[in-house]
Design a protein around this motif. Structure first.
Motif, PDB file in Angstrom:
ATOM      1  N   ILE A  73       0.850  -1.193   0.000  1.00  0.00           N
ATOM      2  CA  ILE A  73       0.000   0.000   0.000  1.00  0.00           C
ATOM      3  C   ILE A  73       0.888   1.246   0.000  1.00  0.00           C
ATOM      4  O   ILE A  73       1.708   1.426   0.910  1.00  0.00           O
ATOM      5  CB  ILE A  73      -0.925   0.013   1.227  1.00  0.00           C
ATOM      6  CG1 ILE A  73      -1.795  -1.246   1.248  1.00  0.00           C
ATOM      7  CG2 ILE A  73      -1.792   1.266   1.244  1.00  0.00           C
ATOM      8  CD1 ILE A  73      -2.528  -1.459   2.568  1.00  0.00           C
ATOM      9  N   TRP A  74       0.743   2.075  -1.031  1.00  0.00           N
ATOM     10  CA  TRP A  74       1.471   3.341  -1.132  1.00  0.00           C
ATOM     11  C   TRP A  74       0.464   4.483  -1.015  1.00  0.00           C
ATOM     12  O   TRP A  74      -0.650   4.399  -1.541  1.00  0.00           O
ATOM     13  CB  TRP A  74       2.231   3.441  -2.450  1.00  0.00           C
ATOM     14  CG  TRP A  74       3.442   2.530  -2.537  1.00  0.00           C
ATOM     15  CD1 TRP A  74       3.731   1.452  -1.765  1.00  0.00           C
ATOM     16  CD2 TRP A  74       4.512   2.639  -3.473  1.00  0.00           C
ATOM     17  NE1 TRP A  74       4.919   0.875  -2.146  1.00  0.00           N
ATOM     18  CE2 TRP A  74       5.424   1.583  -3.198  1.00  0.00           C
ATOM     19  CE3 TRP A  74       4.813   3.510  -4.524  1.00  0.00           C
ATOM     20  CZ2 TRP A  74       6.595   1.380  -3.922  1.00  0.00           C
ATOM     21  CZ3 TRP A  74       5.980   3.321  -5.251  1.00  0.00           C
ATOM     22  CH2 TRP A  74       6.864   2.271  -4.951  1.00  0.00           C
ATOM     23  N   VAL A  75       0.878   5.566  -0.346  1.00  0.00           N
ATOM     24  CA  VAL A  75      -0.039   6.659  -0.028  1.00  0.00           C
ATOM     25  C   VAL A  75       0.599   8.002  -0.372  1.00  0.00           C
ATOM     26  O   VAL A  75       1.803   8.192  -0.187  1.00  0.00           O
ATOM     27  CB  VAL A  75      -0.405   6.634   1.476  1.00  0.00           C
ATOM     28  CG1 VAL A  75      -1.289   7.810   1.842  1.00  0.00           C
ATOM     29  CG2 VAL A  75      -1.089   5.320   1.838  1.00  0.00           C
ATOM     30  N   ALA A  76      -0.223   8.927  -0.864  1.00  0.00           N
ATOM     31  CA  ALA A  76       0.229  10.302  -1.096  1.00  0.00           C
ATOM     32  C   ALA A  76      -0.880  11.248  -0.655  1.00  0.00           C
ATOM     33  O   ALA A  76      -2.056  10.881  -0.612  1.00  0.00           O
ATOM     34  CB  ALA A  76       0.565  10.517  -2.568  1.00  0.00           C
ATOM     35  N   GLY A  77      -0.495  12.472  -0.307  1.00  0.00           N
ATOM     36  CA  GLY A  77      -1.468  13.471   0.122  1.00  0.00           C
ATOM     37  C   GLY A  77      -0.867  14.403   1.153  1.00  0.00           C
ATOM     38  O   GLY A  77       0.237  14.174   1.666  1.00  0.00           O
ATOM     39  N   ALA A  78      -1.608  15.468   1.473  1.00  0.00           N
ATOM     40  CA  ALA A  78      -1.101  16.491   2.393  1.00  0.00           C
ATOM     41  C   ALA A  78      -0.990  16.004   3.829  1.00  0.00           C
ATOM     42  O   ALA A  78      -0.357  16.666   4.657  1.00  0.00           O
ATOM     43  CB  ALA A  78      -1.999  17.731   2.328  1.00  0.00           C
ATOM     44  N   SER A  79      -1.608  14.868   4.147  1.00  0.00           N
ATOM     45  CA  SER A  79      -1.481  14.314   5.499  1.00  0.00           C
ATOM     46  C   SER A  79      -0.185  13.539   5.694  1.00  0.00           C
ATOM     47  O   SER A  79       0.191  13.245   6.833  1.00  0.00           O
ATOM     48  CB  SER A  79      -2.658  13.376   5.812  1.00  0.00           C
ATOM     49  OG  SER A  79      -3.849  14.086   6.001  1.00  0.00           O
ATOM     50  N   VAL A  80       0.486  13.168   4.597  1.00  0.00           N
ATOM     51  CA  VAL A  80       1.727  12.402   4.716  1.00  0.00           C
ATOM     52  C   VAL A  80       2.790  13.266   5.381  1.00  0.00           C
ATOM     53  O   VAL A  80       3.045  14.397   4.969  1.00  0.00           O
ATOM     54  CB  VAL A  80       2.209  11.900   3.340  1.00  0.00           C
ATOM     55  CG1 VAL A  80       3.590  11.251   3.465  1.00  0.00           C
ATOM     56  CG2 VAL A  80       1.208  10.911   2.764  1.00  0.00           C
ATOM     57  N   ALA A  81       3.395  12.728   6.432  1.00  0.00           N
ATOM     58  CA  ALA A  81       4.320  13.497   7.259  1.00  0.00           C
ATOM     59  C   ALA A  81       5.590  13.879   6.501  1.00  0.00           C
ATOM     60  O   ALA A  81       5.856  13.414   5.384  1.00  0.00           O
ATOM     61  CB  ALA A  81       4.666  12.709   8.519  1.00  0.00           C
ATOM     62  N   LYS A  82       6.373  14.719   7.151  1.00  0.00           N
ATOM     63  CA  LYS A  82       7.579  15.291   6.548  1.00  0.00           C
ATOM     64  C   LYS A  82       8.685  14.265   6.382  1.00  0.00           C
ATOM     65  O   LYS A  82       9.519  14.369   5.485  1.00  0.00           O
ATOM     66  CB  LYS A  82       8.047  16.435   7.451  1.00  0.00           C
ATOM     67  CG  LYS A  82       8.967  17.445   6.810  1.00  0.00           C
ATOM     68  CD  LYS A  82       9.151  18.623   7.768  1.00  0.00           C
ATOM     69  CE  LYS A  82       9.951  19.741   7.103  1.00  0.00           C
ATOM     70  NZ  LYS A  82      10.059  20.911   8.004  1.00  0.00           N
ATOM     71  N   GLY A  83       8.713  13.263   7.247  1.00  0.00           N
ATOM     72  CA  GLY A  83       9.764  12.257   7.215  1.00  0.00           C
ATOM     73  C   GLY A  83      10.095  11.812   8.617  1.00  0.00           C
ATOM     74  O   GLY A  83       9.372  12.119   9.572  1.00  0.00           O
ATOM     75  N   TYR A  84      11.193  11.075   8.760  1.00  0.00           N
ATOM     76  CA  TYR A  84      11.648  10.631  10.073  1.00  0.00           C
ATOM     77  C   TYR A  84      12.686  11.605  10.620  1.00  0.00           C
ATOM     78  O   TYR A  84      13.593  12.040   9.905  1.00  0.00           O
ATOM     79  CB  TYR A  84      12.264   9.231   9.988  1.00  0.00           C
ATOM     80  CG  TYR A  84      11.281   8.133   9.670  1.00  0.00           C
ATOM     81  CD1 TYR A  84      10.215   7.868  10.519  1.00  0.00           C
ATOM     82  CD2 TYR A  84      11.429   7.356   8.520  1.00  0.00           C
ATOM     83  CE1 TYR A  84       9.319   6.854  10.231  1.00  0.00           C
ATOM     84  CE2 TYR A  84      10.534   6.328   8.234  1.00  0.00           C
ATOM     85  CZ  TYR A  84       9.482   6.085   9.086  1.00  0.00           C
ATOM     86  OH  TYR A  84       8.604   5.091   8.796  1.00  0.00           O
ATOM     87  N   TRP A  85      12.560  11.907  11.889  1.00  0.00           N
ATOM     88  CA  TRP A  85      13.439  12.852  12.564  1.00  0.00           C
ATOM     89  C   TRP A  85      14.894  12.381  12.488  1.00  0.00           C
ATOM     90  O   TRP A  85      15.227  11.296  12.923  1.00  0.00           O
ATOM     91  CB  TRP A  85      12.988  12.997  14.014  1.00  0.00           C
ATOM     92  CG  TRP A  85      13.889  13.796  14.901  1.00  0.00           C
ATOM     93  CD1 TRP A  85      14.721  13.321  15.864  1.00  0.00           C
ATOM     94  CD2 TRP A  85      14.022  15.218  14.927  1.00  0.00           C
ATOM     95  NE1 TRP A  85      15.376  14.349  16.490  1.00  0.00           N
ATOM     96  CE2 TRP A  85      14.963  15.534  15.931  1.00  0.00           C
ATOM     97  CE3 TRP A  85      13.442  16.252  14.187  1.00  0.00           C
ATOM     98  CZ2 TRP A  85      15.321  16.839  16.224  1.00  0.00           C
ATOM     99  CZ3 TRP A  85      13.804  17.563  14.480  1.00  0.00           C
ATOM    100  CH2 TRP A  85      14.728  17.848  15.486  1.00  0.00           C
ATOM    101  N   ARG A  86      15.739  13.204  11.914  1.00  0.00           N
ATOM    102  CA  ARG A  86      17.180  12.978  11.846  1.00  0.00           C
ATOM    103  C   ARG A  86      17.537  11.590  11.286  1.00  0.00           C
ATOM    104  O   ARG A  86      18.444  10.929  11.777  1.00  0.00           O
ATOM    105  CB  ARG A  86      17.817  13.160  13.232  1.00  0.00           C
ATOM    106  CG  ARG A  86      17.775  14.606  13.705  1.00  0.00           C
ATOM    107  CD  ARG A  86      18.465  14.788  15.057  1.00  0.00           C
ATOM    108  NE  ARG A  86      18.543  16.193  15.421  1.00  0.00           N
ATOM    109  CZ  ARG A  86      19.006  16.656  16.564  1.00  0.00           C
ATOM    110  NH1 ARG A  86      19.455  15.797  17.483  1.00  0.00           N
ATOM    111  NH2 ARG A  86      19.045  17.943  16.816  1.00  0.00           N
ATOM    112  N   ASN A  87      16.787  11.163  10.291  1.00  0.00           N
ATOM    113  CA  ASN A  87      17.051   9.868   9.671  1.00  0.00           C
ATOM    114  C   ASN A  87      16.807  10.000   8.172  1.00  0.00           C
ATOM    115  O   ASN A  87      15.763   9.606   7.652  1.00  0.00           O
ATOM    116  CB  ASN A  87      16.150   8.780  10.279  1.00  0.00           C
ATOM    117  CG  ASN A  87      16.648   7.380   9.966  1.00  0.00           C
ATOM    118  OD1 ASN A  87      17.245   7.150   8.916  1.00  0.00           O
ATOM    119  ND2 ASN A  87      16.393   6.441  10.859  1.00  0.00           N
ATOM    120  N   THR A  88      17.790  10.558   7.499  1.00  0.00           N
ATOM    121  CA  THR A  88      17.658  10.853   6.072  1.00  0.00           C
ATOM    122  C   THR A  88      17.485   9.588   5.244  1.00  0.00           C
ATOM    123  O   THR A  88      16.667   9.547   4.318  1.00  0.00           O
ATOM    124  CB  THR A  88      18.897  11.623   5.578  1.00  0.00           C
ATOM    125  OG1 THR A  88      19.053  12.797   6.379  1.00  0.00           O
ATOM    126  CG2 THR A  88      18.741  12.029   4.122  1.00  0.00           C
TER     127      THR A  88
END
Length: 586
Positions: free
Chosen positions: A400-415
């Motif tokens: 399952i892949w998701v896109a949209g404005a609710s998708v978070a910025k990423g993981y904190w300090r984990n590029t």
């Protein structure tokens, strides 16, 4: 237009200062002590906490939140948002048996988030002082009980400079298949997901008026995304009322949940599938005679596999109390998408599909798959072949892949993890997608979740979902606790020490079942073991390598109550499981 939940809290405090925002049942009982907080009071307390943080130059830093269940957490959390401080909800120590686990998690959160301050209740802050020798990190961190911050501090509050891209809080993932990671949820993410929740759950102005603003009852832990983003923050988003109580009080007496729904008659309330199973176990004739669940319109069910059998039995059992099948509301979400991705249609029974789909990740299960509904407005859901990075046709199982404005910025300090999880691309299609790690398929626009990609077991060339084996095991005997079984596979060729105990020297992957059992049934261990083997053999055509019956509360779980199958497997191989009776070896 509101830029953040802080703006909406200010609006509600101005327009309806005396309306109850949250009602907390101190003992978990409707006739026990209650604590209320109005929107005016909530805004004032949040500003006092915010001002205290601002005066110490903490804007932009991280604050670890360690609170027992209650209203003070909400004041602390909204205080962080009101100060421009990044909130980090955590789990406080809860008794001796939990101290080691809680300490380990706290150390990890403090280090990973680089927390500069700890906000908590008085008892938690006092307990931390006694743990200083085990937590030397505390020497560099300011700790404060937010109850001790005076109301007058609110006078020096300054409105923070927030944008949609500003990080509101770090939601540390539950870690069911990996070490927890801090999901960076922005203020824009929060507003968008509250919009999705509002639309999918039918929280319209007319419904709010019909229910006289009594929208939620919840026992869900507020440090977890389902309990926080759903009942707690949708209350701030809409300016309605939520009745809350402790998860522990629910677990002690599950009927308290239904009694609170009967008493306060909310529109929306829910929890993971195991919560409905617990209610079924305590559905006495006396309880059913005294309940009226007819006003319950959205009984959401998510965070773990939704069982068709549970939905059917719950409707049949509580139908006499006015519960309607149309109120069943399976949904799907994850912290990386803030919370909700898909949800059922209000007043429509959930769709069931007997065949669990086709495709490279299809399993051998024959249980009905339950629809988790349609994507919320603005949410895009694609079923992808993760290796070929191509969308799969309708009905085929993939990631399952998701896109949209609710998708978070990423993981904190984990590029690296951010790039792998939040930056997926599809061939011949623009845009980036969030890889959820969950398996499922789409049919007629509805999502059916079938399992976890990393938990999938391949035995004799066939795919098996562990949750299907777990369900078959749990249903084989009444002494097995619902939602407390772990299924995983071990490689006989690799695990020589374990293999030596198995007659015949069978090679390859073989399933192991670890199940929590009521201690009073210890005398029936051999019988229960045989029943589990038979159930899995008949339903899945598998020969179980070993059944291990363990004491209640000893299977590793995430902070949100999900089974940690990898940790269970590691404990099995290390011989550290808390066994009730010697398992029958075959």
């Amino acid at each position: 237009m509101a830029r953040s939940l802080v703006d909406l809290l200010t609006l509600h405090a101005s327009q309806q200062p005396d309306r109850t925002a949250y009602r907390y049942l101190v003992t978990g009982d409707c006739d026990g002590e209650t604590q209320d907080i109005s929107f005016g009071r909530l805004s004032g307390r949040s500003r006092a906490v915010a001002a205290w943080l601002q005066e110490r130059g903490l804007a932009g830093s991280r604050a670890l939140l360690l609170y027992p269940p209650g209203l003070e957490f909400i004041c602390g959390y909204l205080g962080c948002l009101s100060a421009g401080v990044v909130a980090v909800p955590g789990v406080p120590p809860q008794g001796r048996s939990q101290n080691h686990r809680a300490l380990t998690r706290m150390k990890r959160l403090i280090a990973d988030a680089d927390a500069k301050v700890i906000l908590g209740g008085r008892e938690v802050i006092a307990a931390l002082g006694a743990m200083s020798e085990h937590l030397p990190e505390l020497a560099e961190i300011t700790c404060v009980a937010t109850e001790d911050i005076p109301d007058e501090a609110a006078g020096s509050w300054r409105e923070p400079d927030l944008t949609a891209d500003s990080v509101a809080f770090l939601q540390y993932t539950s870690g069911s298949t990996s070490a927890p990671r801090g999901v960076m949820v922005t203020h824009g993410n929060l507003l968008d997901n509250e919009r999705v929740i509002t639309e999918r759950m039918g929280h319209t102005p007319d419904v709010i008026a019909e229910y006289d603003h009594e929208l939620f009852v919840s026992w869900l832990p507020v440090y977890h995304d389902m309990g926080l983003i759903g009942p707690v923050l949708n209350t701030v988003y809409l300016g309605v009322t939520a009745t809350l109580f402790s998860p522990l009080h629910f677990l002690q007496q599950p009927q308290r949940w239904l009694t609170a729904i009967d008493r306060y008659r909310p529109h929306t309330s829910g929890g993971p599938n195991f919560a409905y199973e617990l209610c079924l176990k305590h559905a006495t004739p006396e309880l059913l005679d005294g309940l009226d669940l007819s006003r319950w319109k959205v009984a959401f069910n998510g965070a773990e596999p939704v069982r068709a059998a549970t939905l059917r039995r719950f409707t049949e059992t509580f139908g006499v109390a006015g519960f309607r099948r149309e109120a069943l509301y399976p949904c799907y979400g994850l912290a990386e998408a803030t919370l909700m991705v898909t949800g059922s249609t209000v007043e429509t029974p959930p769709a069931l599909v007997e065949a669990a789909g086709t495709g490279p990740h299809a399993g051998a299960a024959d249980a009905a798959a339950v629809s988790s509904g349609r994507p919320g407005p603005g949410m895009i859901v694609v079923i992808a072949d993760p290796e070929r990075q191509e969308p799969l046709p309708e009905g085929e199982i993939g990631e399952i892949w998701v896109a949209g404005a609710s998708v978070a910025k990423g993981y904190w300090r984990n590029t690296l993890a951010t790039r792998e999880t939040f930056r997926a691309t599809l061939k011949d299609r623009e845009g980036r997608f969030l890889r959820t790690g969950d398996l499922g398929f789409l049919r007629d626009g509805e999502l059916f979740v079938t399992g976890r990609l990393k938990d999938l077991m391949v035995i004799d060339g066939r795919n098996h979902y562990p949750q299907d084996l777990e369900l078959s095991a749990e249903m084989s005997h009444g002494a097995l606790r619902p939602g407390c079984t772990a299924a995983f596979s071990v490689d006989s060729a690799v695990d020589g020490a374990v293999d030596s105990a198995v007659d015949g020297g069978v090679q390859g992957e073989q399933p192991v079942i670890v199940a929590e059992m009521a201690p009073e049934a210890a005398g029936d261990s051999d019988k229960i073991t045989d029943l589990i083997r038979s159930a899995i053999g008949e339903a899945h055509g598998l020969s179980v390598r070993e059944v291990v019956l363990v004491h209640p509360g000893t299977i590793p779980k995430t902070s949100s109550g999900k089974i940690q199958r990898h940790a269970s497997r590691a404990a099995y191989l290390a011989g550290t499981l808390s066994v009730v009776g010697a398992p029958a070896m075959r």
